[in-house]
Design an enzyme around this catalytic site. Structure first.
Site, PDB file in Angstrom:
ATOM      1  N   ASN A 261      34.917  44.497  66.666  1.00 21.36           N
ATOM      2  CA  ASN A 261      36.098  45.174  66.126  1.00 21.36           C
ATOM      3  C   ASN A 261      35.872  45.481  64.649  1.00 21.36           C
ATOM      4  OD1 ASN A 261      38.833  46.106  66.046  1.00 21.36           O
ATOM      5  ND2 ASN A 261      39.461  44.166  65.126  1.00 21.36           N
TER       6      ASN A 261
ATOM      7  N   HIS B  79      38.105  45.943  61.231  1.00 23.41           N
ATOM      8  CA  HIS B  79      39.465  45.629  60.771  1.00 23.41           C
ATOM      9  C   HIS B  79      39.571  45.933  59.272  1.00 23.41           C
ATOM     10  CE1 HIS B  79      43.381  43.722  60.851  1.00 23.41           C
ATOM     11  NE2 HIS B  79      43.057  43.156  59.710  1.00 23.41           N
TER      12      HIS B  79
ATOM     13  N   GLY C 265      40.118  58.230  65.134  1.00 22.22           N
ATOM     14  CA  GLY C 265      38.715  58.154  65.565  1.00 22.22           C
ATOM     15  C   GLY C 265      37.711  58.450  64.469  1.00 22.22           C
TER      16      GLY C 265
ATOM     17  N   ASP D 150      42.001  38.993  65.461  1.00 17.87           N
ATOM     18  CA  ASP D 150      41.087  39.217  64.332  1.00 17.87           C
ATOM     19  C   ASP D 150      40.488  37.914  63.800  1.00 17.87           C
ATOM     20  OD1 ASP D 150      41.687  41.992  64.474  1.00 17.87           O
ATOM     21  OD2 ASP D 150      43.511  41.664  63.313  1.00 17.87           O
TER      22      ASP D 150
ATOM     23  N   SER E 118      36.196  44.435  57.570  1.00 18.27           N
ATOM     24  CA  SER E 118      35.352  43.448  58.245  1.00 18.27           C
ATOM     25  C   SER E 118      34.966  43.964  59.611  1.00 18.27           C
ATOM     26  CB  SER E 118      36.122  42.132  58.451  1.00 18.27           C
ATOM     27  OG  SER E 118      36.686  41.645  57.256  1.00 18.27           O
TER      28      SER E 118
ATOM     29  N   MET F 196      44.386  49.845  69.192  1.00 18.76           N
ATOM     30  CA  MET F 196      45.543  49.071  68.757  1.00 18.76           C
ATOM     31  C   MET F 196      46.179  48.249  69.883  1.00 18.76           C
ATOM     32  SD  MET F 196      45.494  49.492  65.647  1.00 18.76           S
ATOM     33  CE  MET F 196      45.145  50.552  64.257  1.00 18.76           C
ATOM     34  N   ARG F 197      45.345  47.668  70.730  1.00 23.56           N
ATOM     35  CA  ARG F 197      45.841  46.758  71.764  1.00 23.56           C
ATOM     36  C   ARG F 197      45.090  45.446  71.646  1.00 23.56           C
ATOM     37  NH1 ARG F 197      50.382  47.849  73.587  1.00 23.56           N
ATOM     38  NH2 ARG F 197      50.019  46.569  75.423  1.00 23.56           N
ATOM     39  N   ILE F 198      45.802  44.351  71.936  1.00 19.84           N
ATOM     40  CA  ILE F 198      45.143  43.042  71.967  1.00 19.84           C
ATOM     41  C   ILE F 198      44.529  42.867  73.349  1.00 19.84           C
ATOM     42  CG2 ILE F 198      45.551  40.552  71.824  1.00 19.84           C
ATOM     43  CD1 ILE F 198      46.939  41.125  69.406  1.00 19.84           C
TER      44      ILE F 198
ATOM     45  N   ASP G 254      37.265  37.516  69.631  1.00 22.26           N
ATOM     46  CA  ASP G 254      37.528  36.355  70.479  1.00 22.26           C
ATOM     47  C   ASP G 254      38.993  36.391  70.896  1.00 22.26           C
ATOM     48  OD1 ASP G 254      39.009  35.432  68.363  1.00 22.26           O
ATOM     49  OD2 ASP G 254      37.657  33.777  67.853  1.00 22.26           O
TER      50      ASP G 254
ATOM     51  N   ASN H 130      36.200  56.264  62.694  1.00 13.64           N
ATOM     52  CA  ASN H 130      35.097  55.306  62.881  1.00 13.64           C
ATOM     53  C   ASN H 130      34.202  55.717  64.045  1.00 13.64           C
ATOM     54  OD1 ASN H 130      35.072  52.909  61.001  1.00 13.64           O
ATOM     55  ND2 ASN H 130      37.248  52.998  61.512  1.00 13.64           N
TER      56      ASN H 130
ATOM     57  N   GLY I 142      41.643  35.140  69.704  1.00 16.51           N
ATOM     58  CA  GLY I 142      42.680  35.235  68.673  1.00 16.51           C
ATOM     59  C   GLY I 142      42.834  36.655  68.157  1.00 16.51           C
TER      60      GLY I 142
END
Ligand code: GAR
Length: 212
Positions: A109, A111, A13, A147, A138, A92-94, A143, A15, A145
């Site tokens: 996000n 990254h 955490g 990243d 970045s 760390m989940r899509i 979206d 960030n 996909g």
């Protein structure tokens, strides 16, 4: 108008801390309304509690599939960030369409690479393995996909001789902590517009310098 934020985390955490510090210092006109972690006991939850931000643990393992987990997150977050943004800060989940369709173009996000290079897990190790001399971080809109969403801001970081995954990750984190609150402030000021699906910032956008 102050920007309502929900921050999703899975770990340290730092960030989240950068966002909280920027708010505290008056550099970011926003309010963190809720911090959600998919992992119990992580340091990010302590950081939120210390700043008197409400927290919630939603363990993904309690759900039969990604869509069910995401549907629950939507239920929790919708009232909190009706007009605001969801920030993935080391989450760390899509997320599936179930989640993204509920917050169109309002999920951000951070990254640890210069996308589109090194998407997915352990971008820092990927950079070391490839032998690149410059990597970075970045901030992008999320979206469907991994990243792949529109890039809002990036900062470059050198890869130094003798770097390990951890020394490189620490150098990248310093820049993450600068660009994430900066982008949120631009959004808070109403300076971000999407033109043909690409972000455009109006007004004078402070330059984000390259890393030393
Ligand atoms: C950060 O480096 C962030 O960019 C990365 O995880 C770290 C979280 O640190 N995120 C990803 O790799 C997402 N694919 P933090 O918990 O101290 O903010």
């Amino acid at each position: 108008m102050s920007l309502d934020l929900a921050v999703l985390v899975s770990g340290s955490g730092s960030n989240l801390q950068a966002i909280l510090d920027a708010i505290e210092a008056g550099r970011l006109d926003a309010r963190v309304r809720l911090v959600v972690s998919n992992v119990a006991g992580v340091k990010a939850l302590d950081r939120a509690a210390r700043a008197s931000v409400p927290t919630l643990v939603v363990p993904h393992k309690d759900y039969p599939n990604r869509a069910a987990f995401d549907a629950h997150l939507v239920e929790v977050l919708r009232p909190v960030v009706a007009d605001g943004f969801v920030v993935l800060a080391g989450f760390m989940r899509i997320l599936t369409a179930t989640f993204l369709d509920a917050f169109p173009r309002r999920v951000l996000n951070i990254h640890p690479s210069l996308l589109p290079a090194f998407p997915g897990v352990d971008a820092q190790q990927q950079a070391l393995d490839k032998g690149v001399r410059i990597t970075g971080c970045s901030v992008h809109l999320v979206d469907a996909g991994t990243d792949t969403g529109p890039i809002l801001a990036q900062a470059a970081v050198p890869v130094l001789d003798g770097d390990t995954r951890d020394t490189l990750a620490a150098r990248i984190l310093e820049q993450e902590h600068a660009i994430l609150p900066a982008v949120l402030q631009w959004i808070s000021e109403g300076r971000m517009q999407l033109v043909d699906g690409r972000p455009r910032f109006s007004g004078v956008v402070p330059a984000l310098g390259l890393a030393r």
